[in-house]
Design an enzyme around this catalytic site. Sequence first.
Site, PDB file in Angstrom:
ATOM      1  N   TYR A  56      39.716 -61.073  39.639  1.00 16.64           N
ATOM      2  CA  TYR A  56      39.016 -62.028  40.230  1.00 16.64           C
ATOM      3  C   TYR A  56      40.024 -62.744  41.027  1.00 16.64           C
ATOM      4  CZ  TYR A  56      35.927 -61.885  35.822  1.00 16.64           C
ATOM      5  OH  TYR A  56      35.450 -61.291  34.870  1.00 16.64           O
ATOM      6  N   LEU A 200      23.452 -66.086  32.925  1.00 19.39           N
ATOM      7  CA  LEU A 200      22.145 -66.418  33.634  1.00 19.39           C
ATOM      8  C   LEU A 200      21.965 -65.196  34.711  1.00 19.39           C
ATOM      9  CD1 LEU A 200      23.266 -70.269  34.404  1.00 19.39           C
ATOM     10  CD2 LEU A 200      21.629 -69.098  32.561  1.00 19.39           C
ATOM     11  N   ARG A 202      23.359 -63.369  36.592  1.00 21.09           N
ATOM     12  CA  ARG A 202      23.948 -63.045  38.119  1.00 21.09           C
ATOM     13  C   ARG A 202      23.216 -64.189  39.003  1.00 21.09           C
ATOM     14  NH1 ARG A 202      28.283 -59.149  37.694  1.00 21.09           N
ATOM     15  NH2 ARG A 202      27.687 -57.988  35.944  1.00 21.09           N
TER      16      ARG A 202
END
Length: 313
Positions: A56, A200, A202
């Site tokens: 990330y 959720l 994406r």
Amino acid sequence: MQQRTLGRQGLTVSAIGYGAMGTTFAYGPGDDTESVAAIRHAHELGVTHFDTAELYGWGTGERLLGAALAPIRDEVTIATKFGFTPEAYAPDSRPEHIRQVVDASLQNLGTDSIDLLYQHVHDPAVPIEDVVGVMQEFVQAGKVRYLGLSNTDADQIRRAHAVHPISAFQTEYSVFSRESEALFPLVDELGIGVVAYSPLARGFLSGAVQPASAYAADDIRQQLEWWAPEHFDANVAVVAALTEIADAKGVSLSQLALAWILAKRADLVPIPGSRNPGRVAENVAAAEVRLTDDEVARIDALSRDVRGKRAMG
């Protein structure tokens, strides 16, 4: 906030965690100040488990999360992951690479110990026994507390667990993505907890889904089958039906989706992520929502109408 136990090694976390991927990766430009506020608000509301990865932002996500949690480090658990290389995002779990990445993650997070370390994705070039052997070195050195696997299969999980106990299996899991249920009997057998990323779907279950054309060119949703023109309308119809159930119960769509996950297993922990403190509060409140067996069955039935495959990783 209710607590849940992952694995049989003593790892206890909040029933709802926080996934930090979107703070620096995959969902368009972020705002560090807002992200830090969202992370700290999650903790104020009872969240104690925070998840990130080297991938990330290649360290930027870890540094942001580490800075946000620095004042409350002793009150939370932090998970991170290794196993990719920036070149074409290819798997890389070579022992020397693992050692380099984990040492860098400790520095990025500003901590002496990572609470939960995952292999992010299976690397077919490196036997899992070798991978877990290196991970175990960090446990023995006191730099890692618990081990996990993400995005892998039954054979890898079983072989890894034979080397060192695996406490958590992280996988995409939501009303839209139920493929991982095939592995639930194995994790039950081995006593491994489950962490659900993208609970959720994406953003499809956030209550604010838009067509792919509304998102930036580099947004991950441009690549997902759920948003493909041939699937989008059918999936929006599923969302509309789910929203009717949520409205009747007096909760939001995202709260319904998270409550459904919590109802599935006692050792299943969703890690929704948001850069918005208000959204974080909405997600955390799902821990108090209790679904009836009939509501769970109705949601199960609607999930079978979802069109398009989930994205791996």
